[in-house]
Structures are given as structure tokens and as C-alpha cells.
Design an enzyme around this catalytic site. Structure first.
Site, PDB file in Angstrom:
ATOM      1  N   GLU A   6      -2.144  -1.557   5.370  1.00 43.69           N
ATOM      2  CA  GLU A   6      -3.216  -2.455   4.945  1.00 43.69           C
ATOM      3  C   GLU A   6      -3.942  -3.028   6.165  1.00 43.69           C
ATOM      4  O   GLU A   6      -3.299  -3.431   7.144  1.00 43.69           O
ATOM      5  CB  GLU A   6      -2.632  -3.579   4.106  1.00 43.69           C
ATOM      6  CG  GLU A   6      -1.742  -3.088   2.966  1.00 43.69           C
ATOM      7  CD  GLU A   6      -0.862  -4.168   2.384  1.00 43.69           C
ATOM      8  OE1 GLU A   6      -1.303  -5.345   2.351  1.00 43.69           O
ATOM      9  OE2 GLU A   6       0.273  -3.860   1.961  1.00 43.69           O
ATOM     10  N   HIS A  28      -5.885  -3.150   0.854  1.00 45.41           N
ATOM     11  CA  HIS A  28      -4.441  -2.997   0.564  1.00 45.41           C
ATOM     12  C   HIS A  28      -4.125  -1.535   0.216  1.00 45.41           C
ATOM     13  O   HIS A  28      -3.722  -1.230  -0.912  1.00 45.41           O
ATOM     14  CB  HIS A  28      -4.105  -3.928  -0.612  1.00 45.41           C
ATOM     15  CG  HIS A  28      -2.663  -4.179  -0.833  1.00 45.41           C
ATOM     16  ND1 HIS A  28      -1.759  -3.185  -1.163  1.00 45.41           N
ATOM     17  CD2 HIS A  28      -1.936  -5.320  -0.796  1.00 45.41           C
ATOM     18  CE1 HIS A  28      -0.571  -3.712  -1.322  1.00 45.41           C
ATOM     19  NE2 HIS A  28      -0.633  -4.995  -1.104  1.00 45.41           N
TER      20      HIS A  28
HETATM   21  O1  TA6 Z   1       1.646  -5.507   0.663  1.00 45.74           O
HETATM   22  C1  TA6 Z   1       2.055  -6.762   0.993  1.00 45.74           C
HETATM   23  C2  TA6 Z   1       2.288  -7.608  -0.257  1.00 45.74           C
HETATM   24  O2  TA6 Z   1       1.889  -8.927  -0.008  1.00 45.74           O
HETATM   25  C3  TA6 Z   1       3.759  -7.527  -0.664  1.00 45.74           C
HETATM   26  O3  TA6 Z   1       4.424  -8.737  -0.386  1.00 45.74           O
HETATM   27  C4  TA6 Z   1       3.711  -7.243  -2.162  1.00 45.74           C
HETATM   28  O4  TA6 Z   1       3.647  -8.435  -2.897  1.00 45.74           O
HETATM   29  C5  TA6 Z   1       2.420  -6.437  -2.247  1.00 45.74           C
HETATM   30  O5  TA6 Z   1       1.523  -7.130  -1.391  1.00 45.74           O
HETATM   31  C6  TA6 Z   1       1.893  -6.198  -3.635  1.00 45.74           C
HETATM   32  O6  TA6 Z   1       1.371  -7.366  -4.177  1.00 45.74           O
HETATM   33  P1  TA6 Z   1       0.806  -7.283  -5.706  1.00 45.74           P
HETATM   34  O7  TA6 Z   1       0.248  -8.654  -5.976  1.00 45.74           O
HETATM   35  O8  TA6 Z   1      -0.246  -6.209  -5.733  1.00 45.74           O
HETATM   36  O9  TA6 Z   1       1.993  -6.902  -6.553  1.00 45.74           O
END
Ligand code: TA6
Length: 285
Positions: free
Chosen positions: A253, A149
Site C-alpha cells: 500500500e 490499499h
Molecule cells: O492493510 C493494513 C490494514 O490497516 C490492516 O490493519 C487491515 O485492517 C487492513 O488494513 C484491511 O482493513 P479493512 O478495513 O479493509 O478490513
């Protein structure tokens, strides 16, 4: 090349690595690479000034490891699995012939996943490469999602463009995961963008006229690319993220999510690799 382990933010153990080309920092918490910088260049990764650095909490920035599920599937209590919440172990640091260094971290089997150990290899040199290895030592096939991520630092979100995904189908998380097709050669940002691009193995590039660089993301064994910027409303709602920090980051990601999820046979391993390469671009700032 040198490596030291110190108490980083919040007193969490952090590994600092220096090579002749670059520096890096890796927190054992989530095996999160929080910093990579080629000498004379701007940092590659974004790290929120408001991130939590506490045992059991995800770090907001760098490269959180998403495993064994992405998002919050039905019946799952935590978003994005638990690998990023755990304290990993530092196995060692290996020099490679060209002067780069590879840090090896591991997450031995956890209470949730007996006999599914994880290994993570972070190679620091002129480029940054990370590789997540999942092994199935259990007695049954193991279904999971994985995703690196990655928060890339940008000069100004409204000035960058992301290329490499034209024609790719995606699930639009801002529109109830409606399936769409990317029509644009260059993706630009003027609102929240949260898209899961499927069945795509192309290189993705972030063109940044303010930092005057292009960051190229190339992968092995990644069929999904997620592009995310929270924009201002969601930025304001995140306690571990500054209201204006959305302007200085974009998530690119790499992994295997949704229909690209993995079914790992008994005795097999799954290796997910991403490499981040930056080149100067002489576009005006
Ligand atoms: O990056 C995609 C995602 O799934 C977004 O929907 C957002 O929720 C992000 O991840 C961050 O997630 P987190 O659980 O780290 O706040």
C-alpha cells in the site's frame, strides 16, 4: 482501445477497458480497480471471491482508496475513511499517444467534506498507474491521510519475498504499533504481517517464484508503504475473505499515513501516484 460500462457483480456499475496490451475493470463503487491483466500474464491484482459488492460497502481486493484517514483514529466510526464506500462518477476516458488509456473518475464534494473534491486517474497500458488528486477549495488548511490499499495477487505467500524496505522504520500493527526498524533485505511471510513503513520513497518489489514474476511498485508523493497479510486467524475472522485466500495475496500500500499525513494549504492540491510494473523472472515455480 475500448471502454464499456456494464452491470458488474451485485449489479454495481463497472467499467471494462481493453488496450492492445492489457485489460482492466474499475467499479464506480469506491473507484476500485478490481482487475488488471497484461495479455499472456497472470492477473496483477487479488480480488476476494467473497467480497461484498453492495452500495456503501468496501470491495475486498483490487485497489481500495483510503481517504481521508487510515485505520480507525479516535472518534472515527469507519475504518479507512469513506472514499472507498462512495459511488464515484466516471468523467471520461482519454487515449494516450502510446495506445494506453486513462480513465478519469471523480468524487465531487461529499457531505462530510464540502469543497474538497477528489479526482482519480487510472492509466491502463503495459503497466498500471493510478493517481489520486485531492484539492483544497475550502477556506482552511485540510489535514488528511491517503493510501492506495493495493492487493497484489501472488502464487504462494510463503514463497514470495518483498524487497526495498531494508533499514526503514515501521510501526508494527501486530505489536501495538511499536516502532521498529526493518533489518531484512527480503521480507518473508510465515505469520500475520501488518507494518506501516515510514519516510520511505523507495521502489518496492514483490518477487514471486510461483508466478515467475517480479512486480515493482514505484510511487510519486508517497512517504508511507504498508505491507499486510492477514494470515490464517484474521483470514478466518473476515466474512468477506476466504479462509485460505491469505495464501494468494499481499497488500503493498502506498500513501501518506501517521506522521507522513498531509496538511494541505488552501487552494493547493496533493497528487498521490503509484505504478505497477511486472517483469518475468525465470526462477523455478
Ligand atoms: O492493510 C493494513 C490494514 O490497516 C490492516 O490493519 C487491515 O485492517 C487492513 O488494513 C484491511 O482493513 P479493512 O478495513 O479493509 O478490513
Amino acid at each position: 482501445m475500448s471502454m464499456t460500462t456494464i452491470n458488474g457483480r451485485g449489479g454495481l456499475p463497472m467499467v471494462q477497458i481493453q488496450t492492445s496490451w492489457s485489460t482492466a475493470e474499475i467499479y464506480l463503487q469506491g473507484a476500485c480497480v478490481t482487475h488488471f491483466q497484461v495479455h499472456g500474464e497472470a492477473p496483477l491484482l487479488f480480488l476476494s471471491e467473497h467480497s461484498r459488492f453492495e452500495p456503501g460497502a468496501a470491495i475486498r481486493g483490487g485497489i481500495p482508496i483510503i481517504f481521508p484517514w487510515f485505520g480507525r483514529p479516535p472518534g472515527r466510526a469507519t475504518q479507512h475513511g469513506f472514499a472507498r464506500l462512495r459511488a464515484w462518477e466516471l468523467v471520461g476516458l482519454h487515449r494516450t499517444g502510446d495506445g494506453s488509456a486513462t480513465a478519469h473518475l471523480s468524487l465531487p464534494t461529499t457531505a462530510e467534506l464540502l469543497s474538497i473534491p477528489l479526482d482519480y486517474y487510472v492509466t491502463i497500458g503495459k503497466t498500471l498507474t493510478v493517481e489520486l488528486v485531492v484539492r483544497n477549495y475550502s477556506s482552511a488548511p485540510f489535514a488528511f491521510e491517503n493510501c492506495l490499499h493495493t492487493y497484489l495477487a501472488v502464487g504462494d505467500i510463503e514463497r514470495i519475498r518483498v524487497t526495498g524496505l531494508q533499514g526503514t522504520e515501521y510501526l508494527d500493527a501486530t505489536a501495538k504499533f511499536l516502532r521498529k526498524q526493518e533489518a531484512a533485505e527480503s521480507i518473508r511471510f510465515d505469520r500475520e504481517v501488518d507494518r506501516i513503513y515510514l519516510n520511505s520513497r523507495n521502489a518496492v518489489e514483490v518477487h514471486d517464484p510461483v508466478l515467475q514474476r517480479t512486480v515493482q511498485v514505484t510511487t510519486e508523493n508517497s512517504a508511507t508503504t504498508v505491507i499486510w497479510n492477514p494470515w490464517m486467524t484474521k483470514a478466518r475472522d473476515m466474512v468477506d475473505f476466504g479462509d485460505e485466500e491469505y495464501r494468494r495475496m499481499v497488500c503493498v500500500e502506498s500513501g501518506n499515513v501517521a506522521e507522513n499525513g498531509i496538511q494541505l494549504a488552501v487552494g493547493e492540491e496533493a497528487r498521490l501516484k503509484a505504478t505497477y510494473r511486472q517483469t518475468k523472472s525465470d526462477a523455478p515455480g
